[in-house]
Scaffold this motif. Structure first.
Motif, short mmCIF file in Angstrom:
data_model
loop_
_atom_site.label_atom_id
_atom_site.label_comp_id
_atom_site.label_asym_id
_atom_site.label_seq_id
_atom_site.Cartn_x
_atom_site.Cartn_y
_atom_site.Cartn_z
N VAL A 27 -13.36 -31.44 -66.92
CA VAL A 27 -12.86 -30.76 -65.72
C VAL A 27 -13.59 -31.20 -64.46
O VAL A 27 -13.08 -31.01 -63.35
CB VAL A 27 -12.93 -29.22 -65.87
CG1 VAL A 27 -12.10 -28.75 -67.04
CG2 VAL A 27 -14.38 -28.73 -65.99
N SER A 28 -14.77 -31.79 -64.62
CA SER A 28 -15.50 -32.24 -63.43
C SER A 28 -15.22 -33.68 -63.06
O SER A 28 -15.18 -34.03 -61.87
CB SER A 28 -17.00 -32.03 -63.62
OG SER A 28 -17.48 -32.78 -64.73
N SER A 29 -15.00 -34.55 -64.06
CA SER A 29 -14.86 -35.97 -63.74
C SER A 29 -13.85 -36.73 -64.61
O SER A 29 -13.68 -37.94 -64.44
CB SER A 29 -16.22 -36.67 -63.85
OG SER A 29 -16.75 -36.53 -65.16
N GLY A 30 -13.18 -36.03 -65.53
CA GLY A 30 -12.22 -36.69 -66.40
C GLY A 30 -10.85 -36.82 -65.76
O GLY A 30 -10.57 -36.26 -64.70
N LYS A 31 -9.96 -37.52 -66.43
CA LYS A 31 -8.59 -37.68 -65.95
C LYS A 31 -7.75 -36.48 -66.39
O LYS A 31 -7.68 -36.16 -67.57
CB LYS A 31 -7.97 -38.97 -66.50
CG LYS A 31 -6.56 -39.24 -65.98
CD LYS A 31 -6.01 -40.55 -66.50
CE LYS A 31 -4.60 -40.79 -66.00
NZ LYS A 31 -4.04 -42.08 -66.51
#
Length: 562
Positions: free
Chosen positions: A264-268
């Motif tokens: 949720v912070s840096s994924g697609k």
């Protein structure tokens, strides 16, 4: 022995000094609490105002409606309720760890059919009683479930059965993600139309329950991230200002939580293709672990606190998320509310109420220590409709009569949000409780606050992990820094003889069908009654003395100084 010798022996015994009544009873433990009313010690946010249950349909039944009124009165408009099964397929008949609304079905051509009648009735019931939804998006409707052919949909679990039996067709991801997203979108649009945008903006939205557990999720972590992404995108499409978060994992969440936070912070994002997923709050669960030892219950407060700390540590591990509000979406003395048993015999009486006071105090303290933005601590405890009296479930009332634990939440509701500096050598240090629980001396603890109207309110508890008898505490409270010394204070108690319907029921002979008069007496016995106690002026401030039994909780509120 002759009669004359017996008389002589008795006379000699009678001549010995007899113990006083006070000597016959185990001496009370002296405890001194010092409150500096002129010095604040941080904030005490009202995190206790969250509740929940597996069975959503109980909310609309007679005792459920009655209990919701009492919860709503704790802090009108700021109490939240989380329920499982709001999207489960069925006719709305509740069962243990089950409920349904039939919100989604499909016609013979596979086209969606939405029916909000049952779920509207549940949310209507909350709102009419001053309670707002912590809206759980789940579980998977039968028509959307990707469960293998032949998998039963509704489970047949009941108390005493293997817990694994609850994992049936509702635990699977959707076979069509577009239909899943549209269901969530249409539900959100409907809620806005029915309740108004401003109202729905005040709700919490989260997806599923404990997706790191085989009991609740029958797919991979990545598949859950996808379910979550599609649902959040659908909510935000309907209401861009909606408060969304999650993932309400079991415990701190382990590697599953690590993966979720990274996603949720840096994924697609699976739904939007963008980086990350909107996240307004983070949630995990923390539970204790009581055992049955030497014929009595021994609570597991240390396990509860270590799980809490583990969840805080996870939240703080991602700098971009570290400042987000945190809700402990289930926080309880043990795991299964619907599971009675000898290790859970504590639930009807004052062990549950004293544990609640002692554990919340440490969770507040732990959040402050870790600098976590703690917004809610949700007690997964409601009521079980039309069950035997005092059946041993984890609940706040039985057949419409409050249990002692509910009165502790009433005490919490009278505390202020400004914490006052307090000294109390009898309160076990946080680190000791986390490491070892309360196994030696009892924990005679305290929290002092300044209320919104300027009064001083002091919460006291007398807790031990072992559900055995012990000496009372004779507590002397020294107040310093008062703006003026009042003549009196109000005292509320929850213990073996105060605000305790379970004790009153036992005195009646434990009737399983109380008559109308007995019911009225049980209701009266469940309620706290304010006592007036004298405040002694002297020295640098004022003093109040009171006796606090083992497993007792008390709230002292000083009058306004005249």
């Amino acid at each position: 022995m002759t009669i004359s010798r017996a008389i002589a022996t008795m006379a000699a015994f009678m001549a010995l000094p007899m113990p006083t009544l006070a000597q016959q009873v185990e001496d009370a433990r002296p405890v001194t609490v010092t409150v500096d009313a002129a010095r604040s010690d941080g904030k005490l946010p009202p995190v206790w105002r969250f509740f929940g249950a597996d069975e959503p349909n109980y909310a609309t039944m007679k005792d459920g409606r009655k209990l919701l009124v009492e919860l709503g009165e704790l802090k009108t408009g700021q109490v939240y309720f989380r329920a499982h099964n709001l999207l489960s397929t069925g006719d709305g008949t509740p069962a243990f760890k089950w409920g349904s609304t039939n919100a989604y079905t499909e016609d013979k051509d596979g086209k969606p059919v939405y029916d909000w009648k049952v779920v509207d009735g549940i949310i209507d019931t909350y709102l009419a009683r001053g309670v707002r939804p912590y809206l759980q998006i789940g579980f998977m409707p039968e028509a959307l479930s990707s469960a293998p052919k032949g998998t039963p949909y509704q489970h047949l679990w009941r108390p005493g059965f293997d817990y694994k039996l609850i994992a049936t067709g509702w635990t699977y991801p959707p076979k069509d993600y577009e239909k899943w997203a549209e269901l969530v979108h249409q539900w959100t649009l409907h809620n806005i139309e029915r309740y108004g945008r401003a109202e729905v903006e005040r709700w919490y939205f989260e997806v599923w329950n404990e997706p790191n557990s085989d009991f609740y999720w029958s797919a991979s972590p990545e598949e859950f991230y996808k379910v979550h992404d599609y649902a959040v995108a659908a909510i935000r499409k309907a209401l861009p200002t909606a408060r969304v978060g999650g993932p309400d994992v079991a415990g701190p969440g382990g590697s599953f939580m690590d993966g979720f936070l990274k996603h949720v912070s840096s994924g697609k994002n699976y739904a939007t293709g963008q980086t990350g997923t909107p996240t307004d709050f983070l949630s995990f669960h923390a539970k204790g672990k009581p055992t049955f030892v030497d014929g009595h219950v021994r609570m597991g407060i240390s396990t509860h606190l270590r799980e809490t700390d583990g969840g805080f540590t996870k939240v703080l591990s991602i700098p971009a998320l570290a400042g987000k509000p945190v809700v402990i979406g289930e926080s309880d003395p043990e795991g299964c509310a619907a599971c009675p048993g000898p290790q859970n015999d504590y639930r009807n009486g004052t062990m549950y109420s004293s544990y609640t006071a002692a554990s919340f105090a440490r969770i507040w303290e732990l959040a402050a220590k870790r600098k976590v933005n703690l917004e809610g601590v949700l007690s997964w405890s409601f009521e079980f409709e039309d069950q035997p009296w005092f059946a041993g479930y984890r609940q706040l009332s039985t057949n419409g009569v409050d249990l002692p634990v509910l009165n502790v939440f009433r005490m919490f509701a009278q505390l202020g949000e400004t914490k006052l500096a307090t000294t109390n050598a009898a309160q076990i240090p946080l680190g000791t409780v986390m490491a070892n629980g309360v196994q030696g001396d009892a924990d005679v603890g305290s929290i002092a606050t300044r209320t919104a109207d300027g009064k001083v309110a002091l919460l006291l508890w007398h807790y031990h992990d072992d559900d055995v008898a012990g000496p009372d505490a004779q507590v002397t409270i020294d107040f310093r820094g008062l703006r003026g010394v009042p003549a009196n204070a109000s005292l509320w108690r929850v213990d073996g003889t105060h605000a305790n319907a379970f004790a009153a029921w036992q005195q009646m002979g434990s009737p399983q069908s109380p008559n109308q008069d007995q019911y009225v007496k049980l209701e009266a016995a469940s309620k706290m009654q304010a006592e007036r106690v004298a405040v002694t002026r002297g020295g640098k401030g004022a003093t109040v003395a009171l006796r606090l039994p083992r497993q007792g909780v008390a709230l002292l509120v000083l009058d306004d100084a005249k």
